[in-house]
Design a protein around this motif. Structure first.
Motif, short mmCIF file in Angstrom:
data_model
loop_
_atom_site.label_atom_id
_atom_site.label_comp_id
_atom_site.label_asym_id
_atom_site.label_seq_id
_atom_site.Cartn_x
_atom_site.Cartn_y
_atom_site.Cartn_z
N PHE A 153 36.33 47.82 12.00
CA PHE A 153 37.56 48.53 12.30
C PHE A 153 38.65 47.71 13.01
O PHE A 153 39.72 48.24 13.27
N SER A 154 38.39 46.46 13.35
CA SER A 154 39.45 45.66 13.96
C SER A 154 40.59 45.51 12.96
O SER A 154 40.38 44.99 11.86
N PRO A 155 41.80 45.95 13.31
CA PRO A 155 42.91 45.83 12.36
C PRO A 155 43.32 44.38 12.18
O PRO A 155 43.11 43.55 13.06
N GLY A 157 40.74 39.83 11.64
CA GLY A 157 40.72 41.28 11.48
C GLY A 157 39.42 41.73 10.85
O GLY A 157 38.63 40.93 10.34
N GLY A 158 39.16 43.05 10.90
CA GLY A 158 37.94 43.62 10.36
C GLY A 158 38.08 43.99 8.90
O GLY A 158 39.09 43.72 8.24
N ASN A 159 37.05 44.68 8.39
CA ASN A 159 37.02 45.04 6.98
C ASN A 159 36.15 46.29 6.83
O ASN A 159 34.94 46.25 7.03
N GLU A 160 36.76 47.42 6.51
CA GLU A 160 36.03 48.69 6.40
C GLU A 160 35.11 48.75 5.20
O GLU A 160 34.33 49.69 5.07
N PHE A 161 35.19 47.76 4.33
CA PHE A 161 34.37 47.78 3.12
C PHE A 161 33.16 46.85 3.22
O PHE A 161 32.51 46.55 2.22
#
Length: 1013
Positions: free
Chosen positions: A662-664, A719-723
């Motif tokens: 969730f890190s944007p 940044g993060g990655n929701e996938f």
């Protein structure tokens, strides 16, 4: 081995988990030989078993080992185990520390090691999922079991490299007070620890409550308190030392910091390209043609009187500001309890609270960025105006120069500068982690020999981060815009004089000083229940075995949530000394079902004392990353009493954590790398000038120092990655257990391990992106044809070290990792009378060792494999020793009231990976700009030799209720190896060495005692 009291039994051992087992005195394999019939539960399985060797390698460290080491935390005690490291944090790392103590098995990362307390998860410290072992005080620990290798089928996510299971003391009666003080032989590094345990049984004898409290304080140790840490050493300044001033030398070589100068500023005013505001060309970067009269085409440095001279490699020494040991205070309180209503209903609970505070300190903010200065700035000297505004040998007033260029007094020119804001003071970070956890459960007997266990737990962590003495980027920019009359262009600013060394006044510093805060919290809910028993009641048993098939069936639900809230200045990157931090919020849950089965096939037959197979399976459904299955297949064959063979294969997973999910995008972080188009980077990553220009580097700046990233740390956008999907690992192990009947008191194990992780979650290292974009070995001459180059975003001056110049590095299931090797462990106990020394007492010997045969990391599919075995550095981080071992020899007096113990710690040699991966011969003393005029014991070298440490300690039971202990670690005061301070990521290296691997503080002396009532 598992021992009775503090002195080992010479023949028999107690079963793990037996109520009378007061301590495990040696770091020994969990599961020693047993001739009794009592059953125990061992980490890695929920099925009780007879005998003390499991199908998976499990080692244990007991309370006595804590006392002999003189350590006051679980992390400190386990760090020296060959298979375990304290992961780049805790009390020994200053730059980048989060103030927690984590455990890292196999050097695969702390988030891949699952931490349990009495078989149940300990609440994470932050959104990364890592656990702070400081939550549990050492005195409350009965022993710690360490299972190396996958265990997700048994415990769920995160148990990729293994499990650390902290077993607490239970059913304690009375009161016990413990105190210890330690310090170095320099008179610093003091650590005070005081703890107490109070326990009492219920009146009917059916229950017990044990309460504990702990206070621990450590004092800070500046790097300047050691001669080997007084100056930051870096190879970027090791050559050309003769040209620098004596003040920049230490022991015959130059020290280096962040590329900024002592009490001054490097003025790289004209770095090539076009001024974005005026459209006028900027002069090229490079060396000054004349020191007496520097030109626009050079990098210059201010003197105290405001005059300019040629920059000759002088740098700022940040070492005196930093710590070898950070200051910290820890409070911990808690309780365990149970009440047995009857055999069918047993209530139990654990309540845990801790507050862990840590203070770290760095040098004053390094200002290595681009800012605008207006033509009419009244604080500039005539010579400075000359350099900035383009004349080479013709002096002139600023008015004349601006008139020639068509500029006005308000016209702004983009200037790249390097400056340490010493007037603002050192950057101080206060970390405060407050954590609590509540566990409630019930267990008991069912029918037909089956039992149940149902529990629920909730944990919460609050993290406060307070940063002091940074500088506001926006205020600094405003303060640089000064009218010809000396007033500010912007209301509320204070004109700042950066045009002479030491020119920033207290008032100017106060105006740009910026203190910031960030708050985070983590929540974990976990509910699980299972039944355990055997199928003897229905006759499910092998005809060749005496014990029936046994099994476990259970379900679990877990939810993780976390949030990170930086203040506005941190979130908008309005600061110059730290990187931008972005808010993070997220939550995920997982529903799981698990089972386990154990099948004794043959027992008590010739050549088959035992043949047994085990299987485990867990199905996990994550609401974010989907469903995944994990399993374990294992077997054990014991042909005779003297030895047995075991093997296992397990598929394990690690689900992405909150931060990774969730890190944007847009967060910025300094990352270890060389800019291939810079002067320093060109010698490491060979590229072409054409490719540099195609990616945004002005022609005049290609291969110049103006592009060098400070301390070899370029800017990354993360940044993060929701996938993201879960990481998948496969662990294979095979081993031999020796329990020879002809050698009384001797046991040994040899185990092979092979852990391979695919879909490894990683942000593509920017050095990998830069290498694959720019390296001529890729055979790409146009950046448009190379997808890696699309991640490189250069600013207007062509750099990748600013807010607008960076390399995009996002999380993905893009990497893979594999480690292979062998673990060895041997234990021997004997009365010395067996050797003819009657009445001389007894002796216990324990040896643990790990040989790493392969340690390969592939940062990106299709990228070159990074082989880290026997290396350290920018690619490999902490030293990856090929061989590590511990050996402890303990003597016990005939009356058992005195023990004396000697421990030998061995670390094999390691080499700087930069040389190995670049093809430079590491055996050549001067192979990579490493030629020095130094004493032999202070010579930084690309190869760190093998290290041996010796520790001496002992205990003395003054009476039945009083025991004293004392010891010295590193008794010969061996200094740590010196390395290039820029040769590894900043959270791995500290004070020119690796303090999580080597003893950075030298000799440590401790004295402690325990009083029981």
């Amino acid at each position: 081995m598992y021992q009775i009291n503090s002195k080992p039994s010479l023949r028999s051992v107690l079963l793990l988990g037996a109520a009378s087992a007061a301590a495990i005195s040696l770091s020994a394999p969990a599961l020693a030989q047993d001739t009794g019939t009592e059953t125990v539960v061992v980490t890695g399985s929920r099925i009780p078993q007879q005998g003390l060797y499991s199908t998976s390698p499990v080692s244990a460290v007991g309370q006595q080992e804590f006392k002999l080491q003189g350590t006051t935390s679980v992390g400190q005690t386990l760090r020296s185990l060959p298979s375990t490291v304290e992961d780049g944090d805790g009390n020994t790392v200053d730059n980048g520390t989060s103030g927690i103590a984590t455990i890292d098995l196999r050097n695969l990362g702390a988030k891949r090691t699952l931490i349990l307390v009495d078989g149940k998860r300990l609440v994470p410290a932050d959104s990364s999922g890592e656990v702070d072992t400081n939550q549990i005080p050492a005195q409350m620990v009965d022993h710690v079991e360490i299972l190396t290798g996958g265990a997700s089928a048994e415990y769920g996510s995160d148990a990729v490299s293994g499990v650390v299971n902290i077993i607490l003391r239970k059913d304690f009666q009375g009161m016990e007070v413990d105190g210890q003080y330690s310090e170095s032989d320099h008179g610093d590094a003091g650590i005070t620890d005081t703890s107490a345990i109070l326990g009492f049984n219920s009146g009917d004898g059916k229950g017990n409550v044990t309460i504990y409290g702990d206070y621990d304080h450590r004092s800070a140790v500046p790097e300047s308190d050691r001669d080997y840490g007084a100056h930051a050493l870096a190879s970027t300044n090791f050559t050309g030392c003769a040209a620098t001033s004596p003040a920049t030398h230490f022991g015959g070589f130059c020290y280096s910091g962040s590329g900024t100068v002592p009490q001054g500023r490097i003025n790289s005013a004209a770095l090539g390209g076009t001024d974005p505001l005026t459209g006028l060309p900027l002069g090229p970067g490079g060396e000054c043609a004349s020191v007496a009269h520097p030109t626009a085409a050079c990098t210059t440095i201010f003197q105290p009187d405001g005059t300019l001279t040629k920059y000759a490699g002088q740098t700022f020494n940040f070492a005196p500001y930093q710590f070898y040991q950070t200051e910290g205070t820890r409070y911990a309180f808690g309780a365990t309890g149970h009440y047995d209503v009857n055999s069918h209903l047993n209530f139990y609970t654990r309540l845990t609270f801790s507050d862990n505070q840590s203070t770290s300190q760095l040098g004053p903010s390094p200002l290595s960025s681009n800012f605008n200065i207006n033509c009419g700035n009244a604080l500039m000297s005539p010579q400075e105006r000359e350099v900035i505004f383009g004349t080479t040998t013709t002096a002139g007033t600023i008015a004349a120069q601006c008139a020639t260029a068509g500029d006005t007094a308000a016209t702004q020119r983009l200037v790249s500068m390097g400056l340490r804001l010493t007037a603002v003071g050192p950057r101080i970070t206060d970390e405060d982690h407050t954590a609590y956890q509540m566990v409630f459960g019930t267990r008991g007997d069912l029918a037909w020999g089956w039992t149940y266990d149902v529990s629920a737990q909730y944990g919460h962590t609050i993290q406060g981060e307070h940063l002091t003495n940074d500088a506001s980027r926006s205020r600094f920019q405003s303060d640089l815009l000064v009218n010809p009359d000396g007033t500010c262009e912007t209301a509320g600013c204070v004109p700042i004089n950066i045009f002479s060394a030491g020119g920033v006044t207290t008032a100017e510093a106060d105006n740009i000083r910026l203190n910031m805060t960030a708050l985070a919290h983590t929540d974990q809910w976990d509910m699980q229940g299972y039944v355990q028993g055997d199928f003897g009641g229905i006759g499910l048993k092998s005809p060749f075995a005496k014990n029936p098939v046994a099994g476990v069936f259970g379900v679990e639900y877990r939810q993780e949530a976390a949030a990170f809230e930086p203040d506005d200045n941190l979130a908008t990157n309005n600061l110059v000394g730290f990187e931008a931090a972005v808010p993070t919020h997220g939550r995920y849950d997982v529903k799981e079902g698990f089972s386990e089965i154990r099948i004794p096939v043959v027992e008590n037959m010739p050549f088959f004392q035992l043949l047994q197979f085990e299987g485990q399976y867990r199905y996990s459904s994550y609401n974010r990353s989907g469903a995944v299955s994990t399993y374990k297949l294992a077997g054990k064959w014991q042909p005779i009493d003297d030895f047995s063979v075991r093997a296992s294969m397990e598929r394990a997973v690690r689900a992405p954590n909150i931060s990774e999910l969730f890190s944007p995008p847009g967060g910025q972080s300094a990352s270890s790398a060389f800019d291939p188009c810079s002067d320093a980077g060109h010698s490491v990553i060979h590229t072409t000038a054409l490719l540099c220009q195609q990616t945004g580097v002005p022609a005049a700046s290609v291969f110049t120092t103006t592009l060098d990233c400070p301390t070899n740390q370029c800017q990354a956008s993360v940044g993060g990655n929701e996938f993201l999907k879960p990481e998948i690992s496969t662990t294979r192990s095979a081993g031999i257990v020796l329990t020879p009947t002809f050698l009384d008191g001797f046991t040994a194990t040899v185990d092979y391990y092979n852990i391979k992780i695919s879909g490894f979650i990683s942000a593509t290292p920017i050095d990998v992106i830069l290498t694959n974009c720019y390296s001529t070995s890729v055979n790409v001459t146009q950046s448009a044809l190379n997808p890696f180059c699309s991640f490189v975003h250069r600013d207007v001056l062509g750099t990748i070290k600013s807010n607008t110049g960076f390399v995009v590095s996002a999380e993905g299931n893009i990497a893979s990792d594999q480690v292979k090797g062998f673990d060895f462990e041997a234990n021997y106990q004997s009365d010395l009378g067996n050797f003819g020394w009657t009445g001389a007492g007894s002796i216990g010997i324990n040896f643990m060792g790990t040989i790493v045969s392969e340690n390969d990391f592939t940062p990106l599919d299709g990228a070159a494999v990074v082989k880290c075995n026997g290396l350290y550095g920018l690619d490999c981080g902490e030293p990856e020793n090929k061989f590590k071992s511990n050996m402890r020899v303990t003597w016990y007096s005939p009356s058992d009231d005195i023990s004396l113990s000697l421990r030998w710690r061995h670390l094999s040699s390691v080499t700087d990976d930069t040389q190995v991966h670049s093809g430079v011969n590491a055996a050549t003393p001067c192979g990579f700009n490493f030629c020095y005029v130094l004493s032999a014991n202070q010579k930084p070298s690309p190869t760190i030799p093998a290290f041996n440490y010796f520790d001496l300690s002992g205990t003395y039971a003054v009476s039945d209720g009083v025991e004293l202990r004392a010891g010295v670690s590193n008794i010969f005061g061996k200094k740590p190896p010196l390395v290039d301070n820029n040769s590894a990521p900043p959270n791995d290296i500290n004070g020119n060495t690796f303090p999580n691997t080597y003893d950075a503080l030298g000799r440590i002396i401790f004295l402690g005692g325990t009083v029981k009532f």
